[in-house]
Design a protein around this motif. Structure first.
Motif, short mmCIF file in Angstrom:
data_model
loop_
_atom_site.label_atom_id
_atom_site.label_comp_id
_atom_site.label_asym_id
_atom_site.label_seq_id
_atom_site.Cartn_x
_atom_site.Cartn_y
_atom_site.Cartn_z
N CYS A 23 0.76 -1.35 0.03
CA CYS A 23 0.06 0.06 -0.01
C CYS A 23 0.95 1.19 0.11
N THR A 24 1.08 1.74 -1.18
CA THR A 24 2.09 3.00 -1.22
C THR A 24 1.93 3.63 -2.54
N ALA A 25 2.30 4.84 -2.71
CA ALA A 25 2.38 5.33 -4.10
C ALA A 25 3.98 5.87 -4.17
N ASN A 26 5.04 5.51 -3.32
CA ASN A 26 6.31 5.77 -3.36
C ASN A 26 6.93 4.93 -4.66
N THR A 27 7.50 5.64 -5.66
CA THR A 27 8.08 5.12 -6.79
C THR A 27 9.09 4.05 -6.36
N LEU A 28 10.07 4.52 -5.42
CA LEU A 28 11.20 3.60 -5.31
C LEU A 28 10.67 2.45 -4.30
N ARG A 354 6.78 10.05 5.20
CA ARG A 354 6.75 9.50 3.80
C ARG A 354 5.96 10.30 2.87
N TYR A 355 5.18 11.61 3.40
CA TYR A 355 4.57 12.38 2.75
C TYR A 355 5.39 13.42 2.05
N TYR A 356 6.63 13.25 2.35
CA TYR A 356 7.52 14.51 1.91
C TYR A 356 8.43 14.23 0.87
N TRP A 357 8.45 12.78 0.49
CA TRP A 357 9.64 12.43 -0.34
C TRP A 357 9.42 13.15 -1.82
N PRO A 358 7.95 13.21 -2.49
CA PRO A 358 7.66 14.02 -3.61
C PRO A 358 8.28 15.32 -3.56
N ASP A 359 8.21 16.02 -2.48
CA ASP A 359 8.71 17.43 -2.45
C ASP A 359 9.84 17.80 -3.58
#
Length: 429
Positions: A23-28, A354-359
Motif C-alpha cells: 500500500c504505497t504510491a512511493n516510486t522507489l 513519507r508524505y514529503y519524498w515527492p517535495d
C-alpha cells in the motif's frame, strides 16, 4: 485475478497460503516491490487508498487512471508481466468527504468507485463505515452495509459497461481507523466473532436487497481487527491465542478470508501466525517507506564521511525543512515539542515523513545523494558500518553496488518477510 482467487481457494482448502498487499504510491518502494515479485515469481498486489488517489488527485495528485498507468509502465519497464499485477483500492467510500452531507459524500464516492474500476483496479475495498455531516456517530451496521451495496452496484455496472474482468471485493473496516494507535495502549480488542458474523450477515442481506446476490461469491475478504497495530514508537504484536476463535470463525464462509491492516513491524513469526489463523491478506505500507528512510539516512551518513564538504546532499535537513514548512501531514499525529518532536518527525513508526519524498527540494536532494555516491563509490567498510545487511549482500555477490540497489535491497528485506509468511518459496536476497 484468477491467481488471487486461486490463492483464496488454496487457503480455504487448508494450505498455508496468503498474499501481501503493498500500500504505497512511493516510486522507489514500488520499484522494489516489482523487482521482488519478479525475482520470486510472485503475484504483485499494489493498493492505493482513497486519500492517496481519487478523482480530485488525492494527496499524490494522481487519479486512479494516473496511478494505474504508472504501475503498469513501471512493471513493463522491469519485465514483470501485467498478468501478474493486481491493482487494489483501499477504504473506497466517503472517507475523503466526511465533512459533507451523506448524499453529497456518497455521490462523490460513486464517482470514485467508477473511476477505480474503469482504470482496471480489480480488488475493491468497500468501506462506508465513516459518518458524514449530519450522520449518527457511529453509523448502524445496516447503514454501512446499505451504502457499501450502493457502491458495489456502481462497480458492477462499470466493469460490465467497459467489458473488463469482474472485480473482487473486501468489506468491513478495522478498529482503530488507519493512522496508528495511541502510545498509551498496550493491547487492542480483537474483533468478536459475533461482530464479524453480524457484519457478514447484514452485508449479505443488503447485497441481496440491492439485487447483488450473484456478486456475493466475489466478496473474498472481511477486514477485522486481529489485535495488531503500531503507534509513534510502539508496536502491538499479534497474539494468536487471542484471535484463534475469530480466525476459525471464517471457515464457515466458502469464499472469504480475513484481511489484516496495519501489519507493519510485526515479526516474521507474527506474520506467519496471522496467515495460519486465516488472516490471509496482509496489508503493509509505512514499514516499506520506513525502510526507505532508514536506507537513505544511512547513505547520507556515508556521504558525510566520504564526500568533500560543500557538495553534500543535506537530505535529512531538507526533509525536515519540508515538514516544518508544510506540517499538515504530521502535526495532529505528533504532539510533543522540542527534541521529542524532532525524533518523532524523523523516526516515528507511523512514518509521516513519507508524505514529503515527492517535495521538489527533497527529490533534488535525494538525487544529489545518489549521484555523489555513485560517482565516487565509498569503501565497503563504510557500507559495513552503516548498512551491514547490504554489505553482506555485496560480499556474497547477491547485489551489485549502486546507491539505488542498496535502497531497494533494504526495502526488499521487509517484503521477504511477507513472502515467507504467505508461503512463497524464497531464493536468497
Amino acid at each position: 485475478m484468477k491467481e488471487l482467487l486461486n490463492k483464496v481457494k488454496q487457503h480455504k482448502n487448508g494450505a498455508h497460503v496468503g498474499i501481501y498487499s503493498v500500500c504505497t504510491a512511493n516510486t522507489l518502494v514500488i520499484e522494489a516491490a516489482i523487482s521482488h515479485a519478479l525475482k520470486h515469481n510472485e503475484i504483485l498486489l499494489i493498493e492505493a487508498t482513497s486519500n492517496q488517489v481519487n478523482q480530485d488527485g488525492g494527496y499524490t495528485g494522481m487519479t486512479p487512471s494516473d496511478f494505474a498507468k504508472m504501475i503498469y509502465s513501471m512493471a513493463s519497464e522491469q519485465g514483470l508481466s501485467l498478468e501478474r499485477v493486481i491493482l487494489g483500492g483501499d477504504h473506497l467510500g466517503p472517507n475523503c468527504w466526511q465533512d459533507l452531507p451523506a448524499a453529497e459524500a456518497m455521490a462523490k464516492s460513486e464517482v470514485l468507485i467508477e473511476q477505480y474500476v474503469a482504470a482496471g483496479f480489480q480488488k475493491i475495498h468497500l468501506d462506508c463505515s465513516m459518518s458524514c455531516k449530519g450522520d449518527p456517530v457511529p453509523l448502524t451496521d445496516n447503514q454501512v452495509a446499505e451504502r457499501a451495496a450502493t457502491l458495489c452496484a456502481v462497480a458492477e455496472r462499470t466493469w460490465q459497461k467497459n467489458k473488463l474482468d469482474a472485480p473482487v471485493y473486501v468489506i468491513g473496516t478495522e478498529v482503530p481507523v488507519p493512522g496508528g494507535t495511541s502510545e498509551d495502549e498496550d493491547e487492542l480488542a480483537v474483533t468478536s466473532v459475533s461482530a464479524a458474523n453480524q457484519t457478514i450477515a447484514i452485508h449479505q442481506q443488503q447485497f441481496e436487497k440491492a439485487g447483488l446476490s450473484d456478486v456475493w461469491p466475489r466478496i473474498i475478504g472481511l477486514v477485522v481487527q486481529p489485535g495488531v497495530e503500531f503507534g509513534t514508537h510502539k508496536i502491538i504484536h499479534f497474539e494468536p491465542e487471542k484471535a484463534k476463535e475469530l480466525g476459525e470463525s471464517v471457515a464457515t464462509q466458502p469464499n472469504m478470508v480475513f484481511e489484516a491492516h496495519s501489519t507493519d513491524y510485526q515479526s516474521q513469526q507474527h506474520l506467519t501466525d496471522l496467515v495460519s489463523n486465516h488472516f490471509a491478506i496482509l496489508k503493509v505500507g509505512p514499514w516499506l517507506t520506513f525502510a526507505l528512510r532508514e536506507a537513505c539516512f544511512a547513505l547520507e551518513r556515508i556521504e558525510q564521511e566520504w564526500v568533500t564538504q560543500g557538495q553534500l546532499s543535506e537530505l535529512r535537513d531538507t526533509l525536515l525543512k519540508a515538514m516544518q514548512d508544510n506540517p499538515k501531514y504530521w502535526k495532529k499525529y505528533y504532539s510533543a515539542d522540542g527534541l521529542a518532536q524532532l525524533i518523532d518527525c524523523q523516526y516515528s513508526l507511523s512514518d509521516r515523513i513519507r508524505y514529503y519524498w515527492p517535495d521538489p527540494e527533497v527529490t533534488k536532494s535525494l538525487s544529489r545523494l545518489i549521484s555523489n555516491l555513485d560517482k565516487n563509490p565509498p569503501p565497503l567498510t563504510l557500507i559495513s558500518q552503516y548498512m551491514p545487511e547490504q554489505y553482506h549482500a555485496l560480499q556474497s555477490n547477491e547485489l551489485e553496488y549502486s546507491c539505488k540497489a542498496l535502497i531497494l535491497h533494504k526495502i526488499s528485506l521487509v517484503l521477504k518477510q511477507y513472502s515467507i509468511a504467505c508461503g512463497t518459496t524464497i531464493a536468497a536476497i
